[in-house]
Scaffold this motif. Structure first.
Motif, PDB file in Angstrom:
ATOM      1  N   LEU A  75       0.852  -1.194   0.000  1.00 17.30           N
ATOM      2  CA  LEU A  75       0.000   0.000   0.000  1.00 17.30           C
ATOM      3  C   LEU A  75       0.888   1.244   0.000  1.00 17.30           C
ATOM      4  N   GLU A  76       0.329   2.341  -0.478  1.00 15.33           N
ATOM      5  CA  GLU A  76       1.103   3.585  -0.529  1.00 15.33           C
ATOM      6  C   GLU A  76       1.479   4.055   0.874  1.00 15.33           C
ATOM      7  N   PRO A  77       2.673   4.623   1.024  1.00 17.47           N
ATOM      8  CA  PRO A  77       3.042   5.241   2.301  1.00 17.47           C
ATOM      9  C   PRO A  77       2.107   6.420   2.604  1.00 17.47           C
ATOM     10  N   VAL A  78       2.184   6.929   3.829  1.00 18.71           N
ATOM     11  CA  VAL A  78       1.381   8.091   4.212  1.00 18.71           C
ATOM     12  C   VAL A  78       2.254   9.111   4.937  1.00 18.71           C
ATOM     13  N   LEU A  79       1.897  10.368   4.759  1.00 14.95           N
ATOM     14  CA  LEU A  79       2.483  11.474   5.517  1.00 14.95           C
ATOM     15  C   LEU A  79       1.462  11.881   6.574  1.00 14.95           C
ATOM     16  N   ILE A  80       1.913  12.060   7.790  1.00 19.12           N
ATOM     17  CA  ILE A  80       1.021  12.416   8.896  1.00 19.12           C
ATOM     18  C   ILE A  80       1.420  13.786   9.436  1.00 19.12           C
ATOM     19  N   THR A  81       0.446  14.670   9.536  1.00 21.11           N
ATOM     20  CA  THR A  81       0.661  15.992  10.131  1.00 21.11           C
ATOM     21  C   THR A  81      -0.379  16.205  11.223  1.00 21.11           C
ATOM     22  N   ARG A  82      -0.058  17.085  12.154  1.00 22.87           N
ATOM     23  CA  ARG A  82      -1.002  17.405  13.228  1.00 22.87           C
ATOM     24  C   ARG A  82      -2.057  18.378  12.699  1.00 22.87           C
ATOM     25  N   HIS A  83      -3.319  18.101  12.993  1.00 25.36           N
ATOM     26  CA  HIS A  83      -4.382  19.022  12.602  1.00 25.36           C
ATOM     27  C   HIS A  83      -4.247  20.316  13.391  1.00 25.36           C
ATOM     28  N   LEU A  84      -4.322  21.435  12.701  1.00 25.18           N
ATOM     29  CA  LEU A  84      -4.219  22.738  13.333  1.00 25.18           C
ATOM     30  C   LEU A  84      -5.561  23.072  13.979  1.00 25.18           C
ATOM     31  N   ARG A  85      -5.587  23.032  15.285  1.00 24.21           N
ATOM     32  CA  ARG A  85      -6.841  23.202  16.014  1.00 24.21           C
ATOM     33  C   ARG A  85      -7.495  24.550  15.696  1.00 24.21           C
ATOM     34  N   GLY A  86      -8.793  24.512  15.438  1.00 26.81           N
ATOM     35  CA  GLY A  86      -9.538  25.740  15.163  1.00 26.81           C
ATOM     36  C   GLY A  86      -9.387  26.245  13.745  1.00 26.81           C
ATOM     37  N   SER A  87      -8.772  25.451  12.871  1.00 27.47           N
ATOM     38  CA  SER A  87      -8.537  25.907  11.499  1.00 27.47           C
ATOM     39  C   SER A  87      -9.518  25.275  10.531  1.00 27.47           C
ATOM     40  N   GLN A  88      -9.641  25.916   9.363  1.00 29.61           N
ATOM     41  CA  GLN A  88     -10.442  25.394   8.265  1.00 29.61           C
ATOM     42  C   GLN A  88      -9.721  25.681   6.960  1.00 29.61           C
ATOM     43  N   PRO A  89      -9.884  24.828   5.953  1.00 29.44           N
ATOM     44  CA  PRO A  89      -9.303  25.140   4.646  1.00 29.44           C
ATOM     45  C   PRO A  89      -9.907  26.432   4.088  1.00 29.44           C
ATOM     46  N   TYR A  90      -9.102  27.213   3.424  1.00 27.20           N
ATOM     47  CA  TYR A  90      -9.590  28.448   2.827  1.00 27.20           C
ATOM     48  C   TYR A  90     -10.809  28.184   1.932  1.00 27.20           C
ATOM     49  N   ARG A  91     -10.759  27.103   1.196  1.00 21.33           N
ATOM     50  CA  ARG A  91     -11.856  26.814   0.274  1.00 21.33           C
ATOM     51  C   ARG A  91     -13.182  26.683   1.022  1.00 21.33           C
ATOM     52  N   SER A  92     -13.165  25.996   2.165  1.00 23.53           N
ATOM     53  CA  SER A  92     -14.406  25.822   2.912  1.00 23.53           C
ATOM     54  C   SER A  92     -14.891  27.146   3.498  1.00 23.53           C
ATOM     55  N   MET A  93     -13.965  28.072   3.799  1.00 20.94           N
ATOM     56  CA  MET A  93     -14.370  29.394   4.277  1.00 20.94           C
ATOM     57  C   MET A  93     -15.122  30.149   3.189  1.00 20.94           C
ATOM     58  N   PHE A  94     -14.640  30.056   1.957  1.00 26.95           N
ATOM     59  CA  PHE A  94     -15.285  30.766   0.853  1.00 26.95           C
ATOM     60  C   PHE A  94     -16.615  30.113   0.469  1.00 26.95           C
ATOM     61  N   GLU A  95     -16.805  28.862   0.837  1.00 24.01           N
ATOM     62  CA  GLU A  95     -18.054  28.176   0.541  1.00 24.01           C
ATOM     63  C   GLU A  95     -19.208  28.640   1.415  1.00 24.01           C
ATOM     64  N   THR A  96     -18.912  29.412   2.443  1.00 27.13           N
ATOM     65  CA  THR A  96     -19.954  29.837   3.370  1.00 27.13           C
ATOM     66  C   THR A  96     -20.656  31.112   2.927  1.00 27.13           C
ATOM     67  N   THR A  97     -20.393  31.572   1.702  1.00 29.07           N
ATOM     68  CA  THR A  97     -20.965  32.823   1.161  1.00 29.07           C
ATOM     69  C   THR A  97     -20.746  33.985   2.129  1.00 29.07           C
ATOM     70  N   MET A  98     -19.534  34.077   2.692  1.00 27.00           N
ATOM     71  CA  MET A  98     -19.216  35.161   3.615  1.00 27.00           C
ATOM     72  C   MET A  98     -19.188  36.500   2.883  1.00 27.00           C
ATOM     73  N   ARG A  99     -19.237  37.566   3.665  1.00 24.89           N
ATOM     74  CA  ARG A  99     -19.258  38.912   3.106  1.00 24.89           C
ATOM     75  C   ARG A  99     -17.938  39.221   2.407  1.00 24.89           C
ATOM     76  N   PRO A 100     -17.975  40.001   1.318  1.00 28.32           N
ATOM     77  CA  PRO A 100     -16.741  40.338   0.591  1.00 28.32           C
ATOM     78  C   PRO A 100     -15.687  41.008   1.464  1.00 28.32           C
ATOM     79  N   ALA A 101     -16.108  41.843   2.435  1.00 27.43           N
ATOM     80  CA  ALA A 101     -15.122  42.523   3.289  1.00 27.43           C
ATOM     81  C   ALA A 101     -14.283  41.512   4.057  1.00 27.43           C
TER      82      ALA A 101
END
Length: 411
Positions: A100-126
């Motif tokens: 099976l393919e190897p894996v890279l493991i990183t620690r999840h940054l607590r309280g963070s979200q991918p930028y893409r998911s932030m823009f998916e929330t139809t947030m205000r342009p400002a």
């Protein structure tokens, strides 16, 4: 082939051994997984629970996995905001003995979200503009460190609010390269890739109906270029100031403020030719300066007053012999801030007679004095100092201000 977990911390392998490495990542049972938002990726990526930690697990070939692991460690040593690398797992085989393919493991940054998911929330342009500012700060810091990202995108960047500040973190270093220094061509190529990737993802979100209707994906892609170039110019422009002419430093801070950025850290280096200054920028949320000034000094002010006072505090701290950010033996910011209140702020305010202050509180008086010192220093083309500014303010400014505020008497 035996399962191998390469990690710098001996605690991590023990936490990771309980995970189902004999299964392809796509087939991991739900009981191991943590449902967190992910950006788009060319690889299979999952969030999993390992002891008390949430980790991100990414399947990829062994060589790029080890390379990315080392790059993330390099970025951590350089103090660049990025995810924390934990381990690389190799020698994985399934129940039939197939590799099976190897894996890279990183620690999840607590309280963070991918930028893409932030823009998916139809947030205000400002708010989206501030997010792009934070991404520009990250890209500039990477380039200053000699790191060419090669794949800056909304999916490869995490967003987190940190004590009121907007912060962007690199999450995927697979395509990156670390050099002693980047050429202009390397930086511009990286920036153009960011523009294309960001516009492309925003167009994708627009097509799905997830983007705010007032946002133009092409213009937002161009905005990262404009914000980056303005910040890069202001941060990298070499200036050597005559010793003691700190109004020149204040001028640089004001230009960063006008660009929409604040100073997270400032360093002044003394030399025989003059003083050189280094700035680290940040992007802040509304009310951040009030909260920070109150925490450091106990002064409760309006936001613009707090911003001005913090700039003065930062400039003053950089001149102190025991100010050394990152040095555990140096004075803590709270200690230096207390010293500034005791030795600078209070004596300066007390120098203004009570009968001339009118309705102005201490923070507004100090703010006015700083503005007056700035004006006098610019006119004189040298730093005139607070004492001179106070004297001139009391003599020439306050009397006129009181006359203006005097109520008129009807004839």
């Amino acid at each position: 082939m035996a399962l191998q977990i390469s990690a710098t911390n001996p605690e991590h392998p023990a936490l990771l051994l309980e995970l189902p490495w004999h299964l392809p990542l796509e087939e991991w049972p739900e009981r191991y997984l943590v449902p967190l938002p992910r950006g788009i990726s060319r690889h299979v990526v999952r969030y999993a629970q390992a002891g008390d930690e949430v980790i991100a697990v990414k399947e990829l070939a062994e060589r790029p996995a080890l390379r990315e692991y080392e790059l993330l460690r390099d970025l951590d040593r350089l103090g660049i905001p990025s995810v924390d690398p934990l381990a690389v797992v190799t020698g994985r085989i399934d129940a039939e003995g197939d590799p099976l393919e190897p894996v890279l493991i990183t620690r999840h940054l607590r309280g963070s979200q991918p930028y893409r998911s932030m823009f998916e929330t139809t947030m205000r342009p400002a708010t989206m503009h501030r997010l792009m500012d934070a991404l520009a700060v990250l890209l500039v810091r990477l380039h200053l460190a000699g790191f060419a990202w090669g794949d800056c995108s909304l999916s490869n960047t995490l967003f987190r609010r940190d004590a009121g500040a907007y912060a962007a973190y690199l999450v995927d270093a697979e395509t990156g390269d670390l050099h002693p220094q980047l050429s202009t061509g390397q930086r511009e190529y990286d920036l153009d890739l960011a523009r294309v990737n960001i516009s492309g993802e925003l167009l994708d979100l627009e097509a799905s109906g997830a983007l705010h209707p007032s946002v133009d994906p092409i213009e937002f892609g161009m905005e990262i270029c404009a914000r980056y170039r303005g910040l890069w110019e202001e941060l990298t422009r070499t200036s050597v100031y005559p010793a003691g002419k700190y109004h020149y430093i204040e001028r640089r801070i004001r230009r960063l403020n006008e660009l929409g950025f604040d100073v997270a850290e400032m360093q002044i280096e003394h030399s025989s030719n003059g003083d050189t200054v280094t700035f680290v920028p940040k992007v802040v949320d509304a009310g951040h300066h009030q909260r920070q000034l109150l925490r450091l000094t106990g002064l409760d002010t309006e936001e613009n007053q707090a911003r001005r006072l913090l700039n003065d505090l930062e400039s003053w701290m950089a001149t102190q012999d025991d100010y050394a950010p990152g040095d555990p033996l140096a004075a803590r910011p709270e200690v230096l801030a207390h010293r500034w209140v005791r030795d600078v702020f209070r004596p300066t305010v007390r120098a203004v007679p009570l009968e001339l202050r009118g309705s102005m509180d201490a923070a507004e008086i100090y703010h006015e004095l700083l503005e007056h010192r700035w004006y006098l220093s610019e006119r004189a083309q040298q730093d005139i100092g607070l004492d001179t500014a106070v004297e001139d303010y009391i003599t020439n400014i306050l009397p006129k201000a009181r006359e203006t505020l005097q109520p008129t008497t009807a004839e």
